[in-house]
Design a protein around this motif. Structure first.
Motif, PDB file in Angstrom:
ATOM      1  N   SER A   1     -15.165  -3.842  20.692  1.00 34.76           N
ATOM      2  CA  SER A   1     -16.314  -4.348  21.435  1.00 34.76           C
ATOM      3  C   SER A   1     -16.316  -6.122  20.517  1.00 34.76           C
ATOM      4  O   SER A   1     -17.309  -6.668  21.122  1.00 34.76           O
ATOM      5  N   PHE A   2     -15.792  -6.268  19.617  1.00 41.30           N
ATOM      6  CA  PHE A   2     -15.880  -7.671  19.191  1.00 41.30           C
ATOM      7  C   PHE A   2     -14.419  -8.223  18.780  1.00 41.30           C
ATOM      8  O   PHE A   2     -14.243  -9.350  17.963  1.00 41.30           O
ATOM      9  N   HIS A   3     -13.364  -7.800  19.304  1.00 45.55           N
ATOM     10  CA  HIS A   3     -11.934  -8.116  18.922  1.00 45.55           C
ATOM     11  C   HIS A   3     -11.240  -8.086  20.372  1.00 45.55           C
ATOM     12  O   HIS A   3     -10.866  -7.214  20.755  1.00 45.55           O
TER      13      HIS A   3
ATOM     14  N   VAL B   1     -17.444  -8.689  10.001  1.00 47.43           N
ATOM     15  CA  VAL B   1     -17.839  -8.020  11.136  1.00 47.43           C
ATOM     16  C   VAL B   1     -18.801  -6.648  10.966  1.00 47.43           C
ATOM     17  O   VAL B   1     -19.833  -6.031  11.352  1.00 47.43           O
ATOM     18  N   GLU B   2     -17.872  -5.960   9.992  1.00 44.53           N
ATOM     19  CA  GLU B   2     -18.413  -4.232   9.858  1.00 44.53           C
ATOM     20  C   GLU B   2     -19.490  -4.493   9.037  1.00 44.53           C
ATOM     21  O   GLU B   2     -20.542  -3.593   9.134  1.00 44.53           O
TER      22      GLU B   2
ATOM     23  N   MET C   1     -23.182 -19.934  12.049  1.00 42.84           N
ATOM     24  CA  MET C   1     -22.101 -20.317  11.290  1.00 42.84           C
ATOM     25  C   MET C   1     -21.488 -21.406  11.442  1.00 42.84           C
ATOM     26  O   MET C   1     -21.010 -22.214  10.587  1.00 42.84           O
TER      27      MET C   1
ATOM     28  N   GLU D   1      -4.154   5.428   2.950  1.00 40.60           N
ATOM     29  CA  GLU D   1      -5.015   5.588   1.536  1.00 40.60           C
ATOM     30  C   GLU D   1      -5.847   6.895   1.834  1.00 40.60           C
ATOM     31  O   GLU D   1      -5.997   7.481   0.463  1.00 40.60           O
TER      32      GLU D   1
ATOM     33  N   ILE E   1     -12.834 -13.058  17.466  1.00 41.63           N
ATOM     34  CA  ILE E   1     -13.479 -12.139  16.678  1.00 41.63           C
ATOM     35  C   ILE E   1     -14.929 -12.560  16.912  1.00 41.63           C
ATOM     36  O   ILE E   1     -15.350 -13.551  16.590  1.00 41.63           O
ATOM     37  N   GLY E   2     -15.775 -11.381  17.662  1.00 44.08           N
ATOM     38  CA  GLY E   2     -17.036 -11.762  17.659  1.00 44.08           C
ATOM     39  C   GLY E   2     -17.501 -11.790  19.348  1.00 44.08           C
ATOM     40  O   GLY E   2     -18.489 -11.921  19.816  1.00 44.08           O
TER      41      GLY E   2
ATOM     42  N   LYS F   1     -14.740 -15.738  14.275  1.00 45.78           N
ATOM     43  CA  LYS F   1     -13.467 -16.588  13.996  1.00 45.78           C
ATOM     44  C   LYS F   1     -12.580 -16.357  15.119  1.00 45.78           C
ATOM     45  O   LYS F   1     -12.631 -15.310  15.940  1.00 45.78           O
TER      46      LYS F   1
ATOM     47  N   LYS G   1       0.667  -1.210   0.114  1.00 39.47           N
ATOM     48  CA  LYS G   1      -0.168  -0.131   0.059  1.00 39.47           C
ATOM     49  C   LYS G   1       0.671   1.272   0.159  1.00 39.47           C
ATOM     50  O   LYS G   1       0.236   2.446   0.126  1.00 39.47           O
TER      51      LYS G   1
ATOM     52  N   LYS H   1      -8.798  -1.296  10.926  1.00 37.59           N
ATOM     53  CA  LYS H   1      -9.769  -2.601  10.988  1.00 37.59           C
ATOM     54  C   LYS H   1     -10.226  -3.057  12.127  1.00 37.59           C
ATOM     55  O   LYS H   1     -11.269  -3.641  12.463  1.00 37.59           O
ATOM     56  N   PHE H   2      -9.410  -3.181  13.181  1.00 37.77           N
ATOM     57  CA  PHE H   2      -9.702  -3.676  14.547  1.00 37.77           C
ATOM     58  C   PHE H   2     -10.168  -2.968  15.419  1.00 37.77           C
ATOM     59  O   PHE H   2     -10.511  -3.213  16.587  1.00 37.77           O
TER      60      PHE H   2
ATOM     61  N   SER I   1     -12.631 -11.748   8.145  1.00 40.51           N
ATOM     62  CA  SER I   1     -13.482 -11.875   9.171  1.00 40.51           C
ATOM     63  C   SER I   1     -14.000 -10.359   9.681  1.00 40.51           C
ATOM     64  O   SER I   1     -15.045 -10.175  10.114  1.00 40.51           O
ATOM     65  N   LEU I   2     -13.071  -9.440   9.488  1.00 42.55           N
ATOM     66  CA  LEU I   2     -13.171  -8.133  10.329  1.00 42.55           C
ATOM     67  C   LEU I   2     -14.162  -7.362   9.023  1.00 42.55           C
ATOM     68  O   LEU I   2     -14.831  -6.692   9.575  1.00 42.55           O
TER      69      LEU I   2
ATOM     70  N   ARG J   1     -12.343   0.438  17.112  1.00 40.70           N
ATOM     71  CA  ARG J   1     -13.753   1.000  16.802  1.00 40.70           C
ATOM     72  C   ARG J   1     -13.873   2.387  17.674  1.00 40.70           C
ATOM     73  O   ARG J   1     -13.468   2.383  18.877  1.00 40.70           O
TER      74      ARG J   1
ATOM     75  N   GLU K   1     -22.412  -5.129  11.189  1.00 44.46           N
ATOM     76  CA  GLU K   1     -22.759  -3.828  12.229  1.00 44.46           C
ATOM     77  C   GLU K   1     -23.565  -2.802  11.219  1.00 44.46           C
ATOM     78  O   GLU K   1     -24.429  -2.093  11.739  1.00 44.46           O
TER      79      GLU K   1
ATOM     80  N   LEU L   1     -23.232 -10.652  17.845  1.00 40.90           N
ATOM     81  CA  LEU L   1     -22.380 -11.479  16.899  1.00 40.90           C
ATOM     82  C   LEU L   1     -22.265 -12.993  17.192  1.00 40.90           C
ATOM     83  O   LEU L   1     -22.244 -13.791  16.200  1.00 40.90           O
ATOM     84  N   GLN L   2     -22.565 -13.441  18.660  1.00 39.03           N
ATOM     85  CA  GLN L   2     -22.278 -14.797  18.708  1.00 39.03           C
ATOM     86  C   GLN L   2     -23.587 -15.415  18.012  1.00 39.03           C
ATOM     87  O   GLN L   2     -23.561 -16.893  17.997  1.00 39.03           O
TER      88      GLN L   2
END
Lengths: 303, 100
Positions: free
Chosen positions: A163-165, B49-50, B72, A296, A135-136, A189, A23, A282-283, B45-46, A285, B53, B65-66
């Motif tokens: 909140s998800f990672h 998730v997005e 799945m 980018e 994740i989740g 995941k 990138k 990405k990870f 997977s990210l 929030r 959301e 998410l669970q």
């Protein structure tokens, strides 16, 4: 401090070098190549990373994000994007310390190189460690799930990222069991990182004496811009505080999610991901009133 | 169960295709229902998730998410068709998707 507006975010090691470099626009690639040549010559590393031997391959890969961060950081500054504050995730603490002028870039590289002795020591003692990503699940949901299944000697949550990672770390067998448990309970995941170590877990302290020694002996300076601690979430402005953050780094769990929340509460609306591949964006929030810009975005004028 | 009309189904499908086209930097016309989001588009997977959301916000869904993760375990997400159909179910059943 409640008049902060713009924060720079520095990522950890973990991305493959080719993913970090793809990138980078050509003009930044030229600068990266210069820094790469100087650093690898000084450290005695083979510039064809795969041709290094033993743990040199791993640490050589870990030098790359320090170099790409430096290039992106300098690009942002040259574009007039100046941080009011910053935060470093895991080895991003080392990276931000160098970019914000609290240590020399050479010191940051030496810190990475010093991890070779940790790997050798772990191997000598037959200790199999690992880290994993779930994740989740939020930090609290995962804590509740893991509670009662593992002792703190076996497994810890190394970082609440969002909140998800969540990142876990500890004995490799426990990491694998936790991943299986999380998947059965609805993780989107979950995977082990294959790190052969457990950063952000006190279990590695006894094997990281050389690293601690290098870290202690660095001549720290006050950072040019404040940095928020990802451990106690205090705002650091002095050399001593940055030194403490670096000394805590590899053996202490992180709450990245709380650090970002605190930055928002301090008034930050614009976050700039200093990783070349937008990995922090990405990870992480942030709330709707804020935005995380990537290289980018900046390069395309989308800010 | 929430009613899902053909119009909403089409809107969800278009939203998902637009999302993957933009995120994966690929022309939308190259994505079909048989496309594998991971292998053909390089999604992860990210991104997934997005998308969850984004969909939750757009349709004001209360989904954990669970619940999707447990669904799945029973249903693969190998094609865009799998993904689109899962989002239809998310719209219709919310957290009860686990029992579908």
């Amino acid at each position: 401090m409640n008049n902060l507006k713009r924060a720079f975010l520095f990522n950890a090691i973990g991305s493959r070098p080719e993913k970090l470099l793809v990138k980078l626009p050509p003009e930044l690639m030229d600068r990266y190549t210069h820094y790469f040549d100087v650093a690898f010559d000084r450290l005695g590393l083979n510039k064809d990373i795969e041709k290094n031997t033993g743990y040199d391959v791993k640490v050589a890969e870990w030098i790359v994000p320090l170099l790409t961060d430096r290039v992106v950081f300098e690009y942002y500054i040259e574009k007039g994007i100046i941080p009011d504050i910053g935060a470093g995730y895991s080895s991003g603490i080392v990276s931000i310390s160098a970019c914000f002028g609290s240590m020399r870039h050479e010191d940051a590289h030496d810190l990475m190189m010093s991890h070779r002795s940790m790997f050798r020591s772990l191997k000598e003692h037959g200790l199999k460690l690992d880290m994993g990503v779930i994740i989740g699940f939020s930090y609290d949901d995962l804590s509740e799930l893991l509670n009662g299944h593992f002792t703190s000697d076996e497994l810890m949550i190394g970082s609440g990222n969002s909140s998800f990672h969540v990142m876990i770390c500890g004995k490799a067998e426990a990491v694998n069991k936790a991943i299986e448990l999380a998947l059965n309970e609805g993780a989107i995941k979950a995977f082990s990182m294959g790190t052969e170590t457990a950063f952000h877990n006190p279990i590695i302290e006894a094997y990281s004496q050389e690293h601690m020694e290098v870290c202690r002996n660095i001549q720290y300076k006050d950072p040019k811009y404040p940095i928020i601690s990802v451990f106690d979430h205090n705002i650091m402005t002095t050399a001593e505080e940055v030194k403490r953050e670096n000394l805590l780094n590899i053996t202490t769990p992180i709450r990245w999610d709380i650090a970002l929340k605190k930055l928002e509460e301090s008034g930050v609306k614009e976050f700039f991901d200093v990783s070349s591949n937008g990995a922090v964006h990405k990870f992480s929030r942030v709330s709707r009133k804020c935005k995380i810009y990537t290289l980018e975005d900046v390069f395309s004028g989308n800010i | 169960m929430r009613e899902i009309t053909p119009e909403i189904q089409n809107e969800i499908k278009e939203m998902i295709f637009d999302y993957y086209a933009e995120e994966c930097e690929i022309d939308k016309s190259e994505i079909t229902m048989e496309t594998n989001p991971q292998e053909d588009l390089g999604s992860d997977s990210l991104m997934f998730v997005e998308l969850i959301e984004m969909t939750s916000d757009k349709y004001e869904l209360d989904i954990k998410l669970q619940s999707i993760g447990k669904y799945m375990l029973k249903a693969s997400m190998d094609t865009m068709k799998d993904v689109v159909e899962m989002f239809y179910k998310v719209y219709q059943y919310g957290n009860d998707i686990v029992n579908q």
